[in-house]
Design a protein around this motif. Structure first.
Motif, mmCIF file in Angstrom:
data_model
loop_
_atom_site.group_PDB
_atom_site.id
_atom_site.type_symbol
_atom_site.label_atom_id
_atom_site.label_comp_id
_atom_site.label_asym_id
_atom_site.label_seq_id
_atom_site.Cartn_x
_atom_site.Cartn_y
_atom_site.Cartn_z
ATOM 1 N N GLU A 103 0.848 -1.187 0.000
ATOM 2 C CA GLU A 103 0.000 0.000 0.000
ATOM 3 C C GLU A 103 0.891 1.247 0.000
ATOM 4 O O GLU A 103 1.926 1.273 0.676
ATOM 5 N N PRO A 104 0.502 2.303 -0.727
ATOM 6 C CA PRO A 104 1.381 3.470 -0.882
ATOM 7 C C PRO A 104 1.894 4.058 0.429
ATOM 8 O O PRO A 104 3.105 4.282 0.579
ATOM 9 N N ALA A 105 1.015 4.319 1.386
ATOM 10 C CA ALA A 105 1.457 4.930 2.645
ATOM 11 C C ALA A 105 2.393 4.003 3.414
ATOM 12 O O ALA A 105 3.407 4.444 3.974
ATOM 13 N N LEU A 106 2.084 2.714 3.435
ATOM 14 C CA LEU A 106 2.900 1.768 4.197
ATOM 15 C C LEU A 106 4.235 1.501 3.522
ATOM 16 O O LEU A 106 5.238 1.245 4.204
ATOM 17 N N ARG A 107 4.266 1.561 2.211
ATOM 18 C CA ARG A 107 5.551 1.453 1.515
ATOM 19 C C ARG A 107 6.488 2.594 1.920
ATOM 20 O O ARG A 107 7.680 2.379 2.155
ATOM 21 N N ARG A 108 5.928 3.791 2.029
ATOM 22 C CA ARG A 108 6.757 4.935 2.434
ATOM 23 C C ARG A 108 7.281 4.755 3.853
ATOM 24 O O ARG A 108 8.440 5.090 4.155
ATOM 25 N N VAL A 109 6.429 4.243 4.742
ATOM 26 C CA VAL A 109 6.860 3.987 6.115
ATOM 27 C C VAL A 109 8.027 3.002 6.130
ATOM 28 O O VAL A 109 9.050 3.219 6.779
ATOM 29 N N GLY A 287 -4.416 -7.002 -8.569
ATOM 30 C CA GLY A 287 -4.786 -5.806 -7.832
ATOM 31 C C GLY A 287 -3.589 -5.143 -7.186
ATOM 32 O O GLY A 287 -3.435 -3.916 -7.217
ATOM 33 N N HIS A 288 -2.698 -5.930 -6.600
ATOM 34 C CA HIS A 288 -1.494 -5.368 -5.977
ATOM 35 C C HIS A 288 -0.502 -4.877 -7.027
ATOM 36 O O HIS A 288 0.201 -3.881 -6.799
ATOM 37 N N HIS A 289 -0.465 -5.558 -8.152
ATOM 38 C CA HIS A 289 0.370 -5.121 -9.279
ATOM 39 C C HIS A 289 -0.031 -3.712 -9.706
ATOM 40 O O HIS A 289 0.814 -2.824 -9.888
ATOM 41 N N LEU A 290 -1.340 -3.488 -9.829
ATOM 42 C CA LEU A 290 -1.829 -2.173 -10.267
ATOM 43 C C LEU A 290 -1.584 -1.105 -9.207
ATOM 44 O O LEU A 290 -1.140 0.010 -9.525
ATOM 45 N N HIS A 293 2.116 -0.036 -9.106
ATOM 46 C CA HIS A 293 2.586 0.757 -10.236
ATOM 47 C C HIS A 293 1.785 2.047 -10.423
ATOM 48 O O HIS A 293 2.294 3.009 -11.010
ATOM 49 N N TYR A 294 0.549 2.055 -9.924
ATOM 50 C CA TYR A 294 -0.318 3.232 -10.077
ATOM 51 C C TYR A 294 -0.915 3.580 -8.711
ATOM 52 O O TYR A 294 -2.125 3.446 -8.484
ATOM 53 N N PRO A 295 -0.090 4.031 -7.767
ATOM 54 C CA PRO A 295 -0.552 4.253 -6.390
ATOM 55 C C PRO A 295 -1.640 5.308 -6.268
ATOM 56 O O PRO A 295 -2.407 5.300 -5.305
ATOM 57 N N GLN A 296 -1.736 6.212 -7.252
ATOM 58 C CA GLN A 296 -2.759 7.253 -7.193
ATOM 59 C C GLN A 296 -4.167 6.675 -7.295
ATOM 60 O O GLN A 296 -5.152 7.339 -6.939
ATOM 61 N N THR A 297 -4.290 5.425 -7.775
ATOM 62 C CA THR A 297 -5.622 4.862 -8.001
ATOM 63 C C THR A 297 -6.364 4.533 -6.720
ATOM 64 O O THR A 297 -7.547 4.208 -6.761
ATOM 65 N N GLN A 298 -5.688 4.611 -5.559
ATOM 66 C CA GLN A 298 -6.437 4.387 -4.331
ATOM 67 C C GLN A 298 -7.506 5.461 -4.130
ATOM 68 O O GLN A 298 -8.515 5.221 -3.451
ATOM 69 N N ASP A 299 -7.299 6.624 -4.729
ATOM 70 C CA ASP A 299 -8.269 7.712 -4.604
ATOM 71 C C ASP A 299 -8.690 8.300 -5.949
ATOM 72 O O ASP A 299 -9.652 9.060 -6.009
#
Length: 484
Positions: A103-109, A287-290, A293-299
């Motif tokens: 997940e984008p936020a957790l990857r940054r952590v 789903g995780h692949h997308l 590669h496209y983290p903006q798609t969560q929102d």
């Protein structure tokens, strides 16, 4: 001096086929650690239903670690980095192990923690403990990520997956807690704001052992009929493994190992039933692949053509949908199943999502956020993929003009009305021919008394299905003509 390692558990709450744990167990001393830091996942901190499941999954892991290795699960809350650094300072830790999150936020952590620990001379190793393949391992001939599932799937099934990881037989040195107060699972207050969890009691068996029991029950009893019966709403032909997968109580590799063995034992005479089920595991990977590669798609929409699509905003309609009070039986049955169990049949998920985004015209994020809070298997990658698929704005999506008709869907996949009768008892007395659309009943179908309704406790439809479909297509057509 003996070597000490931290095994940081996250969404991998199991012992077996856990590559990070198995690597940590090579050390003489192991500190198993769980940190509750929901603020680090914002804006997607775990929802209430997920927290209910998490509490029991942690209890199961805690027991398993104690029984298998005589290890005490260390529980902390707050900053993950601070919690890890505190244990490092107290116990002369030299290595930290974890399984990767996507997940984008957790990857940054995780990236920040690894950077900080490496700078302090710590060894940090991460592993794939959640997917069949890492999101970056599968790419098309141009070296780009896939945007459509079928070619992704065809490529993935040609690749060798990692073998199952085996736990060592040896015992590790018991970790003795020194100078640090360990929290209990109860101290995390995971269900403190959860007002409806009692509905779930007795409906789920949670933990690693329960996940394996559920897998074997499914393979032995239902996998042979999965392909033919998975869409029948009242049948129990689906695996119900999604929450176990999300919390890492079982790995997708373990599931594939069992299904492949079953196929071998059956001499592959399964008419594609096993492949149909395994395909769903690769859909989960997709789903995780997308999302990777496209983290903006969560929102945001995956298909940028839909950026300015005219979604509607209506809190009253949204609440009626959430409560299962739309007056459309199949939609309401699905929403009430969700509220009562924390889950919903996949066919029903597609139907309620189509109704929200197309018949009601509401934003797909309204639905995604409700699912996020109420599903025990709430998974950001697959929740995003599913909702954008239904709304027509995602990868490999169902076209916007494909609008599920809840009446015909019910007649096809719940022909006897059993699913509706289970979740809408106020309609249980209706005959099969009208239970999917009671508002269409003729005079002869109505009660003999003088009431004007077939069921006074059930609402009239909040929209006309035919008219709302027409309006949705008109809205789509007008937008399409002006879309960039």
């Amino acid at each position: 001096m003996s070597s000490t390692a931290i095994m940081w558990f996250r969404n991998d709450l199991r012992l077996h086929d856990n590559p990070a744990l198995i690597a940590a167990l090579e050390h003489e001393q192991v500190i198993p650690l769980y940190i509750h830091a929901p603020e680090e996942a914002e804006p997607y901190a775990p929802g209430e239903a997920s927290c209910w499941w998490l509490k029991q999954s942690l209890e199961s892991l805690e027991t398993a670690l104690q029984e298998k290795f005589n290890l005490t699960l260390q529980i902390r809350s707050g900053s993950s980095l601070a919690a890890i650094q505190n244990l490092i300072d107290l116990h002369d830790v030299e290595s930290v192990y974890w399984n990767r999150r996507y997940e984008p936020a957790l990857r940054r952590v995780d990236e920040n923690i690894k950077k900080m620990l490496n700078a302090d001379g710590l060894q940090v190793k991460s592993f794939n403990g959640s997917l069949i393949f890492e999101p970056w391992e599968i790419e098309n001939q141009q070296g780009d990520p896939y945007r459509v599932f079928t070619p992704f799937y065809k490529r993935a099934v040609q690749m060798p997956s990692l073998p199952l990881q085996q736990l060592p037989d040896r015992q590790v040195t018991t970790f003795v807690q020194v100078g640090s107060k360990n929290l209990t699972i109860a101290d995390l207050f995971l269900t403190s704001t959860f007002r409806w969890y009692n509905k779930f009691e007795g409906q789920w068996a949670i933990g690693e052992d329960a996940a394996h029991d559920r897998l074997m029950e499914f393979v032995n009893d239902d996998i042979s009929i999965y392909k033919d019966k998975r869409d029948r709403l009242a049948d129990h032909a689906t695996s119900r493994l999604s929450a176990h997968l999300h919390f890492g109580e079982i790995s997708p590799r373990q599931i594939l190992h069992v299904t492949q063995q079953y196929k071998h034992d059956q001499n592959e005479r399964n008419d594609g039933a096993i492949e149909a089920f395994e395909r769903q595991l690769f859909w989960r990977d997709f789903g995780h692949h997308l999302l990777y590669h496209y983290p903006q798609t969560q929102d945001d929409v995956f298909n940028q053509k839909y950026t300015n699509f005219p979604w509607q905003h209506d809190d009253e309609l949204l609440q009626k949908w959430q409560r299962g009070e739309t007056g459309i039986p199949l939609v309401d049955a699905g929403m009430r199943e969700l509220w009562a169990t924390g889950s919903m049949h996949n066919r029903a998920r597609m139907i309620v999502a189509s109704f929200l985004t197309k018949n009601l015209g509401l934003h797909w994020l309204d639905g995604a956020r409700w699912f996020w809070n109420t599903l025990v298997d709430a998974d950001l990658a697959n929740n995003t993929l599913g909702w954008q698929w239904s709304a027509g704005c995602g990868a490999d999506a169902s076209p916007y003009y494909r609008i599920f008709n809840p009446v015909t869907q019910g007649q096809r996949f719940d022909a006897n009305g059993d699913y509706i009768r289970r979740w809408l008892p106020e309609l249980a007395h209706l005959p099969n021919k009208i239970i999917h659309a009671p508002w269409q009943a003729s005079t002869n179908d109505r009660p003999s008394d003088k009431s004007d309704t077939l069921s006074p406790d059930y609402p009239e439809p909040i929209v006309d299905l035919a008219e709302s479909r027409k309006l949705a297509l008109e809205r789509y057509g007008a937008w399409k003509d002006n879309a960039p």
